[in-house]
Design a protein around this motif. Sequence first.
Motif, PDB file in Angstrom:
ATOM      1  N   TRP A 171       0.841  -1.208   0.000  1.00  0.00           N
ATOM      2  CA  TRP A 171       0.000   0.000   0.000  1.00  0.00           C
ATOM      3  C   TRP A 171       0.876   1.257   0.000  1.00  0.00           C
ATOM      4  O   TRP A 171       0.604   2.231  -0.700  1.00  0.00           O
ATOM      5  N   GLY A 172       1.978   1.223   0.760  1.00  0.00           N
ATOM      6  CA  GLY A 172       2.869   2.384   0.790  1.00  0.00           C
ATOM      7  C   GLY A 172       3.388   2.723  -0.601  1.00  0.00           C
ATOM      8  O   GLY A 172       3.426   3.887  -1.011  1.00  0.00           O
ATOM      9  N   ILE A 173       3.769   1.677  -1.351  1.00  0.00           N
ATOM     10  CA  ILE A 173       4.329   1.923  -2.682  1.00  0.00           C
ATOM     11  C   ILE A 173       3.211   2.295  -3.674  1.00  0.00           C
ATOM     12  O   ILE A 173       3.432   3.105  -4.582  1.00  0.00           O
ATOM     13  N   ILE A 174       2.002   1.774  -3.445  1.00  0.00           N
ATOM     14  CA  ILE A 174       0.869   2.229  -4.268  1.00  0.00           C
ATOM     15  C   ILE A 174       0.649   3.730  -4.053  1.00  0.00           C
ATOM     16  O   ILE A 174       0.388   4.474  -5.004  1.00  0.00           O
ATOM     17  N   CYS A 175       0.774   4.196  -2.802  1.00  0.00           N
ATOM     18  CA  CYS A 175       0.618   5.637  -2.531  1.00  0.00           C
ATOM     19  C   CYS A 175       1.602   6.445  -3.379  1.00  0.00           C
ATOM     20  O   CYS A 175       1.230   7.446  -4.002  1.00  0.00           O
ATOM     21  N   LEU A 176       2.858   6.008  -3.412  1.00  0.00           N
ATOM     22  CA  LEU A 176       3.866   6.716  -4.214  1.00  0.00           C
ATOM     23  C   LEU A 176       3.497   6.670  -5.696  1.00  0.00           C
ATOM     24  O   LEU A 176       3.648   7.656  -6.426  1.00  0.00           O
ATOM     25  N   ASN A 177       2.993   5.525  -6.135  1.00  0.00           N
ATOM     26  CA  ASN A 177       2.604   5.379  -7.545  1.00  0.00           C
ATOM     27  C   ASN A 177       1.407   6.249  -7.915  1.00  0.00           C
ATOM     28  O   ASN A 177       1.321   6.760  -9.033  1.00  0.00           O
ATOM     29  N   GLN A 178       0.460   6.396  -6.968  1.00  0.00           N
ATOM     30  CA  GLN A 178      -0.704   7.253  -7.218  1.00  0.00           C
ATOM     31  C   GLN A 178      -0.228   8.692  -7.453  1.00  0.00           C
ATOM     32  O   GLN A 178      -0.682   9.368  -8.372  1.00  0.00           O
ATOM     33  N   ALA A 179       0.706   9.138  -6.584  1.00  0.00           N
ATOM     34  CA  ALA A 179       1.245  10.491  -6.755  1.00  0.00           C
ATOM     35  C   ALA A 179       1.973  10.593  -8.099  1.00  0.00           C
ATOM     36  O   ALA A 179       1.889  11.609  -8.787  1.00  0.00           O
ATOM     37  N   TRP A 180       2.656   9.514  -8.473  1.00  0.00           N
ATOM     38  CA  TRP A 180       3.430   9.524  -9.711  1.00  0.00           C
ATOM     39  C   TRP A 180       2.533   9.701 -10.939  1.00  0.00           C
ATOM     40  O   TRP A 180       2.925  10.324 -11.921  1.00  0.00           O
ATOM     41  N   LYS A 181       1.300   9.165 -10.860  1.00  0.00           N
ATOM     42  CA  LYS A 181       0.373   9.345 -11.989  1.00  0.00           C
ATOM     43  C   LYS A 181       0.169  10.828 -12.267  1.00  0.00           C
ATOM     44  O   LYS A 181       0.093  11.252 -13.404  1.00  0.00           O
ATOM     45  N   HIS A 182       0.073  11.607 -11.182  1.00  0.00           N
ATOM     46  CA  HIS A 182      -0.067  13.053 -11.359  1.00  0.00           C
ATOM     47  C   HIS A 182       1.265  13.675 -11.792  1.00  0.00           C
ATOM     48  O   HIS A 182       1.321  14.451 -12.748  1.00  0.00           O
ATOM     49  N   LEU A 183       2.339  13.295 -11.112  1.00  0.00           N
ATOM     50  CA  LEU A 183       3.641  13.934 -11.369  1.00  0.00           C
ATOM     51  C   LEU A 183       4.149  13.651 -12.781  1.00  0.00           C
ATOM     52  O   LEU A 183       4.811  14.480 -13.388  1.00  0.00           O
ATOM     53  N   SER A 184       3.807  12.464 -13.299  1.00  0.00           N
ATOM     54  CA  SER A 184       4.277  12.097 -14.638  1.00  0.00           C
ATOM     55  C   SER A 184       3.395  12.707 -15.719  1.00  0.00           C
ATOM     56  O   SER A 184       3.703  12.624 -16.902  1.00  0.00           O
ATOM     57  N   SER A 195       0.326  11.672 -16.436  1.00  0.00           N
ATOM     58  CA  SER A 195      -0.628  10.758 -17.076  1.00  0.00           C
ATOM     59  C   SER A 195      -2.063  11.119 -16.685  1.00  0.00           C
ATOM     60  O   SER A 195      -2.979  10.947 -17.465  1.00  0.00           O
ATOM     61  N   ILE A 196      -2.254  11.622 -15.462  1.00  0.00           N
ATOM     62  CA  ILE A 196      -3.519  12.294 -15.149  1.00  0.00           C
ATOM     63  C   ILE A 196      -3.209  13.490 -14.265  1.00  0.00           C
ATOM     64  O   ILE A 196      -2.275  13.445 -13.471  1.00  0.00           O
ATOM     65  N   ARG A 197      -4.002  14.562 -14.393  1.00  0.00           N
ATOM     66  CA  ARG A 197      -3.798  15.699 -13.498  1.00  0.00           C
ATOM     67  C   ARG A 197      -4.803  15.573 -12.375  1.00  0.00           C
ATOM     68  O   ARG A 197      -6.008  15.611 -12.618  1.00  0.00           O
ATOM     69  N   SER A 198      -4.318  15.393 -11.146  1.00  0.00           N
ATOM     70  CA  SER A 198      -5.243  15.191 -10.054  1.00  0.00           C
ATOM     71  C   SER A 198      -4.601  15.561  -8.726  1.00  0.00           C
ATOM     72  O   SER A 198      -3.632  14.947  -8.286  1.00  0.00           O
ATOM     73  N   MET A 199      -5.164  16.574  -8.090  1.00  0.00           N
ATOM     74  CA  MET A 199      -4.684  16.965  -6.766  1.00  0.00           C
ATOM     75  C   MET A 199      -4.841  15.817  -5.786  1.00  0.00           C
ATOM     76  O   MET A 199      -3.997  15.584  -4.921  1.00  0.00           O
ATOM     77  N   GLU A 200      -5.967  15.070  -5.942  1.00  0.00           N
ATOM     78  CA  GLU A 200      -6.229  13.971  -5.025  1.00  0.00           C
ATOM     79  C   GLU A 200      -5.121  12.917  -5.131  1.00  0.00           C
ATOM     80  O   GLU A 200      -4.611  12.435  -4.121  1.00  0.00           O
ATOM     81  N   HIS A 201      -4.768  12.558  -6.371  1.00  0.00           N
ATOM     82  CA  HIS A 201      -3.689  11.581  -6.553  1.00  0.00           C
ATOM     83  C   HIS A 201      -2.376  12.118  -5.980  1.00  0.00           C
ATOM     84  O   HIS A 201      -1.640  11.411  -5.308  1.00  0.00           O
ATOM     85  N   ALA A 202      -2.085  13.388  -6.278  1.00  0.00           N
ATOM     86  CA  ALA A 202      -0.842  13.981  -5.786  1.00  0.00           C
ATOM     87  C   ALA A 202      -0.764  13.863  -4.271  1.00  0.00           C
ATOM     88  O   ALA A 202       0.257  13.473  -3.707  1.00  0.00           O
TER      89      ALA A 202
END
Lengths: 341, 119
Positions: free
Chosen positions: A298-311, A313-320
């Motif tokens: 789950w910890g690494i999924i959290c980092l990956n969720q943020a990465w979706k925004h940072l990369s 691929s989607i713009r999302s404050m929630e993901h960030a």
Amino acid sequence: MTVHIPTEAEAVVAVLAVAANRYFGGTAVIEGLGRESGGASRQTWRFDAVVGGKRHELILRRDQPTRGKTDRERSVAIDRATEFRVLAAAHKAGVRAPEPLFELAAGDGLGEAFVMRRAGGTAIARKLLRDAAYDGARKNIASQLGEILARLHATDPATLPPLVRREAADHIAGLRRSLDDLGQAQPVFELALSWLDRRKPPPLDRPVLVHGDYRTGNYLADETGVTAILDWELAHIGDPIEDLGWLCVKSWRFGAIDRPAGGFGSREELWAAYERAGGRPVDPQRAHWWEVFGTVHWGIICLNQAWKHLSGSIRSMEHASIGRRAVETQVDLLQLLKNAG
Amino acid sequence: MAQDRPTAPELLTAIADFLREEATPALDRTEPRLGFQMRVAVNSLAILERESRLGPEADRREHARLATLLGRDGTLDDLNRELARQLRSGTRDECDAAMMAHLEATTADKIAIANPKWR
């Protein structure tokens, strides 16, 4: 002259009417179509199909191809056609899960999609854990989750579509790859992954269907308890204890930290119900291993969720913002490793 | 050059208070989905407020501990990469009490910023 360009919802209604017509064998009127909350790439829509005076309460599960998915998600998540067949096999095995009805054809133009019956209840953890309406349900949920999981793991492998087999070692390698892709130094996650690597359980002779995301938030429950297990897209073949460990990860207790079984009961209560319903005897040490694994996961999924925004691929404050939740699992991991001695 | 007041934490607090107390209730009435997003935003501002107060000192402590532990100097990122590498290769593990104390202290400082209520 005005040209009417159909909205996305109108286009979906038109396709669903034709598909429902084909499946139910009568003229179907589509009513009450609406998007459920959830991913941009993997959409869920609710609607009713009224056929010959009979109302069918339904759900459309649909993939928008290639939007908002990281490479990791593409590599671990099953496609909709496979999800449909897993759901069908589990439903046939008596698992409380939505009944899958029909797939949409490629020519229907909605991407990969299928339709299932809509189950009642809510998936919102905060309500299930705190609202008075669920006072009665709260006593049942931990043992119900154990019983349902025993049935899920007993699904006849011959009825399943081909699924990836993922053992402890594959999971560890996958998470290390993920950390490398993210390019951040994460000492606590490295510590935990090495700890897991040295103690990993041997592969099973008879691996089973693993749900892969069996946790509070991913099932529906009403006043009587659990009505349907949702979110099957991480299904794979592996160790059944993986699901029991994941359910007990502290993040899925939503604040009810003294009730490890998804916020509703003790681990022992969960395991006893699982064994009573025919699940293999639970080895507490193996369950602890999978709980530690689930916490890093789950910890690494959290980092990956943020990465979706940072990369991008989607713009999302929630993901960030989810990236800043990774440290919660680091606190939990240091506690878990300390208690393990 | 020192900025005039409000300080960064004071300004972040003022923004978060306004969004929580005035903007969020209005959104909840008209656009509940945005109301939820606004709570996420307010929570993130609270993280930034704590980071602006506590972050620099926490980074300094982490850096000093890492330099002592690894017996060399470098940027904070370099040193964390070296520790991560040693942990993956098994050069260090949970039996290293000094390292565990470092990870406990670093994690305690991080959670005090990201989510002090977590336990």
